[in-house]
Design an enzyme around this catalytic site. Structure first.
Site, PDB file in Angstrom:
ATOM      1  N   THR A  14       0.814  -1.216   0.000  1.00 29.15           N
ATOM      2  CA  THR A  14       0.000   0.000   0.000  1.00 29.15           C
ATOM      3  C   THR A  14       0.845   1.262   0.000  1.00 29.15           C
ATOM      4  O   THR A  14       0.484   2.258  -0.625  1.00 29.15           O
ATOM      5  CB  THR A  14      -0.953   0.002   1.221  1.00 29.15           C
ATOM      6  OG1 THR A  14      -1.842  -1.104   1.085  1.00 29.15           O
ATOM      7  CG2 THR A  14      -1.750   1.287   1.315  1.00 29.15           C
ATOM      8  N   SER A  56       1.274  -7.330  -1.006  1.00 24.09           N
ATOM      9  CA  SER A  56       1.831  -8.426  -0.199  1.00 24.09           C
ATOM     10  C   SER A  56       0.985  -9.692  -0.251  1.00 24.09           C
ATOM     11  O   SER A  56       1.498 -10.785  -0.025  1.00 24.09           O
ATOM     12  CB  SER A  56       2.055  -7.986   1.244  1.00 24.09           C
ATOM     13  OG  SER A  56       0.850  -7.829   1.935  1.00 24.09           O
ATOM     14  N   THR A  85       1.271  -4.618   4.377  1.00 23.85           N
ATOM     15  CA  THR A  85       1.033  -5.003   5.768  1.00 23.85           C
ATOM     16  C   THR A  85       0.344  -6.354   5.937  1.00 23.85           C
ATOM     17  O   THR A  85       0.477  -6.982   6.981  1.00 23.85           O
ATOM     18  CB  THR A  85       0.212  -3.917   6.495  1.00 23.85           C
ATOM     19  OG1 THR A  85      -1.036  -3.743   5.812  1.00 23.85           O
ATOM     20  CG2 THR A  85       0.968  -2.605   6.547  1.00 23.85           C
ATOM     21  N   ASP A  86      -0.381  -6.812   4.920  1.00 29.54           N
ATOM     22  CA  ASP A  86      -1.162  -8.052   5.086  1.00 29.54           C
ATOM     23  C   ASP A  86      -0.315  -9.284   5.338  1.00 29.54           C
ATOM     24  O   ASP A  86      -0.729 -10.183   6.073  1.00 29.54           O
ATOM     25  CB  ASP A  86      -2.077  -8.281   3.887  1.00 29.54           C
ATOM     26  CG  ASP A  86      -3.266  -7.338   3.884  1.00 29.54           C
ATOM     27  OD1 ASP A  86      -3.855  -7.124   4.965  1.00 29.54           O
ATOM     28  OD2 ASP A  86      -3.594  -6.804   2.820  1.00 29.54           O
TER      29      ASP A  86
END
Length: 163
Positions: A14, A56, A85-86
């Site tokens: 992101t 990700s 971040t995932d």
């Protein structure tokens, strides 16, 4: 404190997304990390290397092996990795096998190109953490530094939490 160089690896996520109205979706574009570092007037030596431009959720085991190889082969002992971040914690697990380096993963919950974003703050936290933390894998997000193996993303709360 001696200022050792920092390697910054960009992988997408992101933090590097842009919004295109015509498509009504986000796309990962050329990394904005070099511009963020320039705007921050970072005075210590650093090198930026773009490894990939992926969300990700699309990262494969081969991608994580590529990230680990780049860290292992780099002469720098301090590494910042921008990452979605995932699956940041999955990559942290792979990187935990690398000894003798301080590795800090960071990202953003909204794109760096947005006016209201956590990206510059998180990147600054990651740079600071890379300089002062012990060797190992760390995640720097939302004003906190987590052991990369003892953290999870709480999607409902929109933040990382220690486990």
């Amino acid at each position: 404190m001696k200022q050792e160089p920092i390697l910054v690896l960009t992988t997408g996520g992101t933090i590097d997304k842009a919004y295109f109205d015509a498509l009504s979706e986000y796309q990962i574009v050329e990394s904005g990390i070099p511009a963020l570092i320039e705007q921050a007037r970072v005075a210590l030596p650093f090198r930026v290397m773009e490894l990939m431009r992926k969300d990700s959720l699309e990262l494969t085991d081969a991608d994580r092996d590529l990230i680990a190889a780049a860290v292992r082969e780099a002469p720098e002992r301090h590494v910042v990795i921008t990452h979605g971040t995932d699956t940041m914690t999955e990559t942290a697990k792979v990187l935990s096998a690398i000894a003798g380096k301080t590795i800090v993963l960071t990202g953003a919950l909204s794109p760096a190109r947005f006016a209201e974003t956590d990206a510059p703050f998180n990147l600054g936290m990651a740079f600071a953490t890379a300089q002062v933390a012990a060797p190992g894998v760390w995640i720097a997000m939302s004003g906190q530094v987590f052991d990369g193996l003892k953290v999870r993303k709480d999607r409902a709360a929109g933040k990382f939490v220690a486990i």
